[in-house]
Design an enzyme around this catalytic site. Structure first.
Site, PDB file in Angstrom:
ATOM      1  N   ARG A   1       0.872  -1.196  -0.010  1.00 49.88           N
ATOM      2  CA  ARG A   1      -0.052  -0.125   0.193  1.00 49.88           C
ATOM      3  C   ARG A   1       0.862   1.211  -0.168  1.00 49.88           C
ATOM      4  NH1 ARG A   1      -2.599  -3.911   1.844  1.00 49.88           N
ATOM      5  NH2 ARG A   1      -0.821  -4.114   3.254  1.00 49.88           N
ATOM      6  N   THR A   2       1.867   1.215   0.879  1.00 52.26           N
ATOM      7  CA  THR A   2       2.455   2.501   0.980  1.00 52.26           C
ATOM      8  C   THR A   2       3.167   2.763  -0.421  1.00 52.26           C
ATOM      9  OG1 THR A   2       2.727   2.186   3.394  1.00 52.26           O
ATOM     10  CG2 THR A   2       4.262   3.801   2.441  1.00 52.26           C
TER      11      THR A   2
ATOM     12  N   LYS B   1      25.341  -5.985  -1.952  1.00 49.27           N
ATOM     13  CA  LYS B   1      26.968  -5.734  -2.005  1.00 49.27           C
ATOM     14  C   LYS B   1      27.613  -5.318  -0.808  1.00 49.27           C
ATOM     15  CE  LYS B   1      26.752  -5.124  -6.780  1.00 49.27           C
ATOM     16  NZ  LYS B   1      26.665  -4.056  -7.981  1.00 49.27           N
TER      17      LYS B   1
ATOM     18  N   HIS C   1       5.777   6.133  11.421  1.00 50.37           N
ATOM     19  CA  HIS C   1       5.366   5.929  10.186  1.00 50.37           C
ATOM     20  C   HIS C   1       4.355   7.038   9.610  1.00 50.37           C
ATOM     21  CE1 HIS C   1       3.845   4.356   6.408  1.00 50.37           C
ATOM     22  NE2 HIS C   1       3.409   3.347   6.517  1.00 50.37           N
TER      23      HIS C   1
END
Lengths: 157, 323
Positions: free
Chosen positions: B53-54, B82, B131
């Site tokens: 969703r985000t 890496k 968030h």
């Protein structure tokens, strides 16, 4: 104000020639100060400790005298977190050449490691730990974790 | 270099939040008006953790503003394998894009990354931290479905300890005259840092181990998922998760106007039969992610253009750290 107890204390712990005297540590805090300074007896440093010495200001205080070492600002900043009333005396040739109270800094940088293992400062990143100083603890600027107890366990200097 | 980052809702003022929500409402009402507004902009998506969703709503948001998105792809296909540091990764990507969206498993990752970039950075989830863009769409949805933010009584239930949407929402609600009830098992209570901020802000909060007894007071019930991996064994998880599951029968004790929200994805903490009740608003909530993120990007880009030159429109003012 004459601190009679301090005079008394001087009889217990001898003067030092060169080094730092950390005075007015709350009674029982000396061992934490030693931990902050990384002094555990194995380094060879000459150290005198007075614990629970009578004090007008604190009731009981601890005193730590470290010979041949002048503390860095970072070390003083961390000591201020656990001993906000402490005074730092820098001694050269038996004279106190600097005497000042510790000041709690707004932030401490690079001296504490974050106890949160998921914090980005615990990862292999080019970042120095930074903590905001609260009234009764510190807070990681990155992960916002608050540390109150056992600060000495997270000291990184 | 003067721009904003959006790292934590602790730094979002009421005025900044309302600016985003008002702008989102304008955009939702007339999306065509902004269809070409940021035609020259590129948004960099850096997701070090899975996201549906985000990630997709940010991509939709920039495209609906006329811009485009570049996506780092999964961690497996990037130079992270890496051994490149996050700091180096975002420093390079900030030269490719006009703003970055970052999700990372470590708490504080976005704060650190913001110190290495030359464009606005949005925290799209940092471990169990924050968030903030989710909170903006949560607040937008509360305003839309519950009629406002002041005077609301909000129940927040589930994994309060590790739930980053919970931490962000709780902090943001302190900017409004809202009452907060936290419902969780003892082992998943709010972390100390969030609790400290709530206390410092003087917010009206209470904690409960059961929804029973408080459900009837709620204008909003915000449900979050309790994750299996937070528990040492399957039985303990099942027992706890079962106690914090709601279904249509549970909601018979709720006020008729009570709105149920959830940041999604849900697993089984909200039974499917809730979907058909008038309480369910979580799908509309998810849809609000696009206009809210459009508004956020729009304001950030305006700020990056110079804005009013004095005050940052949202978030924490950045520009790299003195080093």
């Amino acid at each position: 104000m004459t601190d009679a107890a301090d005079v008394d204390h001087e009889l217990r712990v001898s003067k030092i020639r060169n080094g730092t005297v950390i005075d007015h540590v709350a009674g029982g805090g000396a061992l934490t100060v030693l931990a902050i300074l990384g002094i555990d007896g194995s380094t060879g440093a000459v150290v005198s400790v007075g614990m629970n010495v009578p004090s007008d200001r604190l009731g009981r205080k601890d005193v730590v005298k470290v010979e041949d070492r002048e503390l860095s600002q970072e070390e003083v900043d961390v000591i201020s977190l656990i001993a906000p009333a402490a005074t730092i005396n820098i001694v050269r040739e038996y004279d106190v050449v600097e005497k000042h109270r510790v000041e709690r800094p707004g932030t401490v940088e690079g001296v504490l490691s974050c106890p949160n293992h998921s914090c980005i400062t615990a990862a292999a990143e080019p970042v120095t730990s930074r903590f905001a100083v609260l009234d009764d603890g510190v807070r990681c600027v990155y992960c916002e974790t608050i540390v109150r107890e056992d600060l000495a366990a997270y000291i990184d200097v | 270099m003067d721009h904003d980052h959006v790292i934590s809702t602790r730094e979002l003022s009421r005025a900044a939040i309302e600016r985003v929500l008002d702008r989102a409402a304008e955009i939702a009402a007339d999306p065509g008006a902004v269809a070409d507004r940021h035609a020259d902009r590129v948004l960099g998506l850096c997701f070090f953790e899975p996201s549906t969703r985000t990630r997709m709503s940010f991509e939709a948001a920039i495209k609906r503003l006329g811009g485009d998105a570049i996506d780092m792809g999964g961690v497996d296909s990037s130079s992270v394998t890496k051994g490149e540091s996050l700091a180096d990764t975002v420093r390079v990507l900030s030269g490719y894009a006009d703003a970055l969206v970052l999700r990372h498993p470590s708490e504080g990752a976005a704060r650190m990354a913001s110190e290495f970039v030359s464009v606005p950075l949005i925290n799209a989830g940092d471990g169990a931290g924050q968030h903030p863009s989710q909170t903006l769409l949560d607040l937008y949805s509360m305003r839309e479905f519950a009629g406002g933010l002041d005077g609301l009584t909000v129940g927040i239930m589930g994994d309060l300890k590790y739930g980053r949407t919970v931490h962000s929402l709780a902090a943001a609600l302190t900017e409004f005259d809202a009452r907060q009830h936290f419902v969780s098992p003892e082992s998943l209570r709010l972390p100390r840092g969030v609790r400290y901020d709530l206390h410092e802000s003087g917010a009206r909060v209470r904690e409960h181990e059961s929804l029973e007894g408080v459900l009837g007071e709620l204008d909003v019930l915000y449900v979050t998922r309790i994750q299996r991996e937070r528990f040492p064994d399957e039985n303990e998880y099942r027992k706890v998760a079962g106690e914090y599951r709601i279904d249509a029968a549970t909601l018979e004790d709720a006020r008729a106007e009570c709105v149920v929200l959830h940041p999604l994805p849900r697993v089984d903490e909200i039974a499917p039969d809730v979907d058909d009740t008038p309480h369910a608003a979580y799908f509309e909530q998810a849809h609000n992610g696009v206009p809210v993120r459009m508004a956020l990007l729009d304001l950030l880009f305006d700020g990056a253009n110079g804005g009013n030159g004095e005050q940052s429109p949202i978030g924490s003012a950045g520009g790299g750290r003195d080093r």
